[in-house]
Design a protein around this motif. Structure first.
Motif: not given
Length: 697
Positions: A283-290
């Protein structure tokens, strides 16, 4: 509604977007600064995830455009991919090999060779998954560690265009397929992260969703540009009769600016909040991806994209981002290896400047001429494949031949190959000790001499195992050796450990079962005439123990547990020897610096760094540091007069000079941690076997 866009409908034009080059700059600067200054930018590794989104967007746009224009070719796709990726990669791999030839010791060169081969084969992520983790301390000793992300990209593009082509020609709903794959990959990522975080970080299945998010955006912008550019709100206003009085173009521009600011904020949050302990990707990867998704979606005229991402500096860094990614980490890693520690801040800044220069030269002289050459034919991609294969073979050859130890640097430094223990163990012993297969789960050290009936046994922890290999190597034909024990478990009877002695210690409860099995095996084996007890002093002094039948203090419990083992063994007619622990010196490889290389300029720089002062311990310091331990050994001997105390310290220390060194005659006396090496255990083995051959034993 058609499953796929009509072939006759012309997609949005694929034009150069400077803001995407600027977004590349954000990604590469995050990664580079994280690697150079991990304490200052702990979440900078999220820049790789930004790269994944950019890559998925651009490559998908190319594929979709080719599909609609009916001129997409799988072969041409892979040819262009090779011309884009291979040239700079080949240069960096060959440069690393040549530089390493002059500066790396055999074991270091062997590891690099393996990583050159896996990097050239685009399987570096799988190799690192098997070896360790991205944040492992040892990653700093791996100059090609960073190629894991390139491997994931190429594994994705090995299948992705084929899948898109098949779906397109089958008339399937392409967006639905992309979203289904994205959801599946993200779900897999979340599940695997809870089971095996290292696997979740490196395996491609849990990373594909990041590239697919860029693919979904490419689809929407190419086939639904009007809707995505107005982000739906203007369309909703018009559909509900509120279009009059609204400046839709102005509204769109404002919305895009909001999106771009939100995207930049998400990326900034990821860099600020993430660290090496974060469960990532998940879920943390949603920050840079989004964040990357929104910045690309907002378009080139959004305020952030136009004024921040499209300035000259960001465009320059973005243009050289790929070679900069390839160059920066090897430079930092080589410096770390040669100095044996993190390079100074000034050194790291200089290395980053060199990385930028090398990246610009690679971009101008290698990457652009090959990538944008108008020359046709198969020879260029074929030649690139040949060069990459040759680089991979050179690395694999270095790995197979144990780091090519004939190179001059091997003779210029201490022989790092001697900082090992248990080499060629299969030649002298086999993994059997009379304990059942289930019991071996607890008795992790379980060996016996090959082809020789056992007469002697070593019972102890990892210190006993380090000693064992010298004994079995020096053994006489009529005296085989048995090894039984477990990490961090002192050989005791009737006493159990109740605490760990370090943060990385094993479960002390397992020591009870290990000791029970080892003791039963030795007692039931009538061939065993002599038992050697060997354990680390830190195991005895730095943990708490409880005697099963009394309320003794921890120290008295230690002596009682050892005494009970000695007395029971002696009552069974076995001679018992207790081996005094060796001096505690630092990790052997930390004593290599400053090293000598074949490069005079590097030598001048390296010799400025003073060597590790703890690599030689005065004998008086050893006596002072081990006073409590030696008192314990004396008490043990007083309780057990028949116990033979064997002290290897006079062999390991130079008593005439009053020093306990880490090496002798160019060979290390120690291997990992403070465990003796094969060079030392051979010396001790010969001496101890000589003692065993004395009258009365």
């Amino acid at each position: 509604m058609k499953a796929v866009p009509s072939a006759g409908k012309k997609p949005g034009a694929l034009s150069y977007r400077p803001d995407i080059d600027g977004l590349r700059a954000v990604a590469i600067l995050s990664v580079v600064l994280f690697h150079a200054f991990p304490g200052r930018l702990p979440g900078g590794y999220a820049g790789v995830d930004i790269f994944f989104v950019i890559s998925g967007f651009l490559i998908s746009s190319i594929i979709f455009k080719g599909m609609v224009n009916q001129n997409f070719s799988i072969v041409e796709f892979y040819v262009h991919r090779a011309k884009r990726i291979f040239p700079a990669l080949i240069i960096v791999l060959m440069a690393c090999y040549c530089f390493a030839w002059m500066v790396l010791l055999p074991d270091e060169f062997k590891l690099l060779g393996k990583h050159i081969a896996s990097g050239a084969g685009f399987v570096q992520n799988l190799m690192l998954w098997r070896e360790a983790g991205y944040f492992d301390h040892a990653s700093e000793l791996k100059p090609l560690m960073h190629l894991w992300s390139l491997a994931i990209e190429e594994q994705f593009y090995l299948l992705y265009p084929l899948l898109i082509l098949l779906a397109w020609r089958s008339g399937l709903n392409l967006l639905s397929i992309l979203l289904l794959l994205l959801a599946t990959s993200f779900g897999w990522d979340l599940w695997l992260l809870s089971k095996d975080p290292t696997a979740a970080f490196f395996l491609p299945q849990g990373r594909f969703w990041e590239l697919l998010s860029g693919g979904c955006l490419a689809y929407l912008q190419m086939f639904h540009r009007e809707k995505t550019s107005r982000f739906g709100m203007a369309i909703i206003l018009r559909q509900h009769g509120f279009s009059s009085g609204f400046d839709l173009n102005g509204l769109t521009e404002k919305l895009n600016t909001v999106l771009s600011c939100a995207g930049l904020a998400l990326i900034a949050l990821s860099i600020a909040l993430l660290n090496k302990d974060s469960l990532f990707p998940g879920a943390w990867a949603l920050l840079p991806v989004m964040g990357a998704f929104l910045l690309i979606l907002s378009g080139p005229i959004a305020w952030v994209n136009k004024h921040i991402l499209s300035n000259r500096f960001m465009l320059f860094i973005g243009a050289i981002s790929y070679p900069l990614y390839l160059w920066h980490w090897p430079l930092l890693s080589f410096a770390y290896i040669m100095q044996g520690d993190m390079p100074s801040t000034v050194t790291r800044v200089v290395l980053l400047a060199i990385a930028v220069l090398l990246s610009w030269l690679t971009y101008r002289l290698i990457e652009r001429p090959i990538r944008f050459s108008e020359a046709k034919g198969w020879w260029k991609p074929a030649f690139l494949c040949l060069l990459l294969s040759a680089a991979g073979y050179a690395g694999y050859n270095a790995y197979l031949r144990d780091g090519l130890d004939f190179r001059p640097i091997t003779k210029m430094n201490l022989d790092v190959r001697t900082a090992v223990v248990g080499v060629e163990r299969d030649r002298y012993a086999e993994d059997n000790c009379g304990v059942s297969d289930d019991g071996k789960k607890f008795v992790s050290f379980c060996h016996e001499s090959k082809g020789v009936r056992e007469r002697y046994a070593v019972w102890g922890d990892s210190k006993g195992d380090a000693l064992y290999w010298g004994l079995v190597r020096q053994a006489k034909q009529d005296g085989g050796w048995l090894m039984l024990g477990r990490y961090s478990c002192a050989p005791m009877v009737g006493v159990r450990r109740t605490s760990t002695y370090s943060a990385t210690d094993y479960d002390p409860a397992e020591c009870v079962r290990s000791n029970e099995l080892a003791f039963q095996d030795i007692m039931s084996n009538s061939n065993i005439k002599v038992v050697v007890l060997a354990t680390a002093q830190r195991i005895l002094l730095n943990a708490s123990y409880v005697a099963d039948a009394s309320a003794e203090s921890s120290r008295q419990a230690v002596i009682s547990g050892l005494t009970e083992a000695v007395r029971r063994l002696e009552s069974a007619g076995k001679r018992v020897i207790f081996v005094v622990d060796n001096p505690t010196l630092p990790e052997a490889k930390s004593c290599l610096a400053p090293r000598w290389t074949e490069v005079p300029l590097l030598n001048a720089w390296l010799q400025q760094k003073k060597g590790n002062p703890d690599c030689n311990m005065s004998y008086q310091k050893y006596l002072h540091d081990s006073q409590e331990y030696r008192t314990l050994v004396d008490e043990l001997h007083a309780r057990n007069p028949g116990l033979l105390i064997y002290n290897p310290v006079p062999l390991l220390c130079d008593l005439k000079r009053g020093v306990c060194p880490i090496e002798r005659k160019g060979s290390f006396l120690y291997s990992y941690g403070d465990h003796i090496s094969d060079y030392a255990n051979n010396m001790i083995g010969r001496d101890l076997i000589g003692v065993l051959g004395s009258p009365g034993l």
